[in-house]
Design an enzyme around this catalytic site. Structure first.
Site, PDB file in Angstrom:
ATOM      1  N   LYS A   1      24.149  13.243  39.364  1.00  0.00           N
ATOM      2  CA  LYS A   1      25.426  13.450  38.682  1.00  0.00           C
ATOM      3  C   LYS A   1      25.201  13.684  37.189  1.00  0.00           C
ATOM      4  CE  LYS A   1      25.755   8.434  38.463  1.00  0.00           C
ATOM      5  NZ  LYS A   1      26.290   7.228  39.108  1.00  0.00           N
TER       6      LYS A   1
ATOM      7  N   ARG B   1      35.463  -1.107  41.426  1.00  0.00           N
ATOM      8  CA  ARG B   1      35.707   0.224  40.840  1.00  0.00           C
ATOM      9  C   ARG B   1      36.417   1.050  41.908  1.00  0.00           C
ATOM     10  NH1 ARG B   1      30.363   2.580  37.875  1.00  0.00           N
ATOM     11  NH2 ARG B   1      30.060   3.284  40.011  1.00  0.00           N
TER      12      ARG B   1
ATOM     13  N   TYR C   1      23.924   8.949   3.611  1.00  0.00           N
ATOM     14  CA  TYR C   1      25.309   8.507   3.410  1.00  0.00           C
ATOM     15  C   TYR C   1      25.388   7.006   3.186  1.00  0.00           C
ATOM     16  CZ  TYR C   1      27.171  13.020   4.926  1.00  0.00           C
ATOM     17  OH  TYR C   1      27.499  14.334   5.034  1.00  0.00           O
TER      18      TYR C   1
ATOM     19  N   MET D   1      25.128  13.964  10.871  1.00  0.00           N
ATOM     20  CA  MET D   1      25.530  14.806  11.998  1.00  0.00           C
ATOM     21  C   MET D   1      24.370  15.675  12.495  1.00  0.00           C
ATOM     22  SD  MET D   1      28.509  17.713  12.252  1.00  0.00           S
ATOM     23  CE  MET D   1      29.884  16.607  12.021  1.00  0.00           C
TER      24      MET D   1
HETATM   25  C1  LIG Z   1      25.294   6.421  39.396  1.00  0.00           C
HETATM   26  C2  LIG Z   1      25.307   5.797  40.730  1.00  0.00           C
HETATM   27  C3  LIG Z   1      24.097   5.555  41.392  1.00  0.00           C
HETATM   28  C4  LIG Z   1      22.744   5.695  40.720  1.00  0.00           C
HETATM   29  O1  LIG Z   1      22.619   4.604  39.824  1.00  0.00           O
HETATM   30  P1  LIG Z   1      21.305   4.320  38.954  1.00  0.00           P
HETATM   31  O2  LIG Z   1      21.589   3.024  38.306  1.00  0.00           O
HETATM   32  O3  LIG Z   1      21.198   5.434  37.976  1.00  0.00           O
HETATM   33  O4  LIG Z   1      20.144   4.281  39.874  1.00  0.00           O
HETATM   34  C5  LIG Z   1      24.173   5.117  42.700  1.00  0.00           C
HETATM   35  N1  LIG Z   1      25.367   4.886  43.311  1.00  0.00           N
HETATM   36  C6  LIG Z   1      26.547   5.077  42.680  1.00  0.00           C
HETATM   37  C7  LIG Z   1      27.824   4.806  43.401  1.00  0.00           C
HETATM   38  C8  LIG Z   1      26.560   5.527  41.354  1.00  0.00           C
HETATM   39  O5  LIG Z   1      27.725   5.694  40.728  1.00  0.00           O
END
Ligand SMILES: *Cc1c(COP(=O)(O)O)cnc(C)c1O
Length: 401
Positions: A54, A159, A276, A329
């Protein structure tokens, strides 16, 4: 070998031949494949190893990462959004027609009204509510081809996912997911009792779907031990070489190196301030390199230093370079007092993280974690992909997958 190295220019560079790079991200695809093989080998007892790709492969380029992982033997990929999934399908098609076998799971669930589009792109939603399940089941009834999907049960992270009662109701309705998943809240804390509690709930809820494969472990979950492995693991961050867990030891290789160009080197006299807010004042005469990466590139402002308050460090020619003052920046100042004068020169590349300074160290200096640092890296960096030279030579035994 060098002609195999693929380079894509950052948005700041119109043409690689026309302007030298401001900075670059180097992704070692061989190390990525090795990390996958190492994690897959940890999953003794027959669990398979998938990959979370992702957020554009944690900022590194989902296409290159996914094709490399496919060639290493990975067959199950996890993205967040259906848009990422459709893009990944196209990326995988470049491998060849056999890559249609890859399973792509969309962790955000089913976006209402889009079920036909998921099917068109060969995406499997991770259904997270009774409404998701009803909509997908309805879609499956209208479709001739099979419509495999995963089911997300919540075991305590609160979640996404079905509550225990909802999961029981879905099981009673006869719905058959291909995969049941849940996600751990505290996997990076091996002693946390939450892990055990979630494991127990997952066993119970996943057990309601005896024909489905089961998946609980992210990277850190893999290191919790074999009871957490089930049928399929979903590592992300560990593949990309950032430390997932205190449990992990240093089995995994560095995948990403971030470098940026020195723009100018100049002296700073004792008492001079830099940047800065004049936040850092020199306590002695020193040499400073101004480096072409700043917070707009994802080199976070909180990585900066002030007098009496150290910040992140970089590396050049055998020496660590402390950050001097606030990160701007587009540039950051580093102390190059100890670096030989012929090395700290305009145009030289400084390592911001990589083999000598871990991304986790840099992230910690900015008050965050490797995940956020990697996924924040900006579009001005060029990207180089070092090929996986072992691709195609490693046997793809089923046990290793
Ligand atoms: C992002 C995610 C993973 C991978 O998690 P890592 O900590 O990067 O190994 C696996 N399962 C779900 C549901 C996630 O959101």
């Amino acid at each position: 070998m060098d002609q195999d190295v693929k380079v894509s220019q950052g948005t700041g560079d119109r043409d690689g031949a026309e302007f030298p790079e401001n900075g670059r991200i180097t992704v070692d695809l061989g190390a990525l494949a090795d990390n996958w093989r190492t994690l897959a080998a940890q999953l003794s007892g027959g669990a398979r190893c998938g990959a979370a790709v992702k957020a554009d492969g944690y900022g590194l380029g989902a296409g290159e990462a996914t094709r490399t992982l496919w060639r290493a033997g990975c067959r199950s990929f996890f993205v967040a959004t259906p848009q990422e999934g459709a893009r990944l399908r196209e990326d995988l098609a470049l491998v060849g027609p056999e890559a249609t076998e890859a399973e792509i799971y969309v962790l955000n669930g089913l976006y209402s009204g889009a079920a036909p589009a998921y099917s068109r792109h060969g995406l499997r939603p991770v259904l997270a509510s009774p409404a998701d399940v009803a909509e997908w089941a309805d879609h499956a009834r209208r479709t001739d081809a099979p419509c495999p999907a995963a089911l997300h049960v919540d075991t305590g992270i609160s979640r996404l996912g079905l509550s225990p009662d909802e999961a029981r109701a879905v099981a009673a309705s006869g719905f058959c997911p291909a995969l049941v998943i849940s996600h751990l809240a505290c996997a990076d804390m091996p002693g946390n009792p939450m892990n055990d509690r979630q494991l127990g709930r997952f066993r119970e809820l996943a057990g309601l779907f005896p024909d489905a494969r089961k998946s609980l472990a992210n990277s850190a979950g893999i290191f919790l031990g074999p009871e957490y492995h089930f049928d399929l693991a979903r590592p992300g961050i560990a593949l990309y070489g950032s430390q997932a867990s205190a449990n992990e030891e240093s089995l995994l290789k560095t995948v990403v190196t971030l470098e940026a160009r020195i723009l100018q080197v100049h002296p700073l006299k004792k008492g001079d301030t830099i940047g800065y807010g004049a936040a850092f004042a020199a306590e002695r005469d020193m040499q400073v390199a101004m480096v072409a990466a700043g917070y707009a590139d994802g080199y976070m402002r909180r990585a900066g230093s002030a007098s009496g308050q150290p910040g992140a460090r970089a590396w050049l020619a055998g020496h660590y370079l402390p950050v001097l003052g606030r990160v701007s920046m587009d540039m950051t100042a580093f102390d190059v007092t100890n670096v030989p004068m012929d090395k700290a020169v305009p145009g030289a590349l400084v390592e911001l993280f990589g083999p000598h300074v871990s991304v986790d160290e840099t992230a910690a200096c900015a008050g965050t974690i490797g995940y956020e640092f990697l996924t924040s890296l900006g579009a001005r960096f060029a990207r180089r992909y070092l090929p996986d030279t072992a691709a195609g030579t490693a046997p793809l035994s089923d046990a290793a997958n």
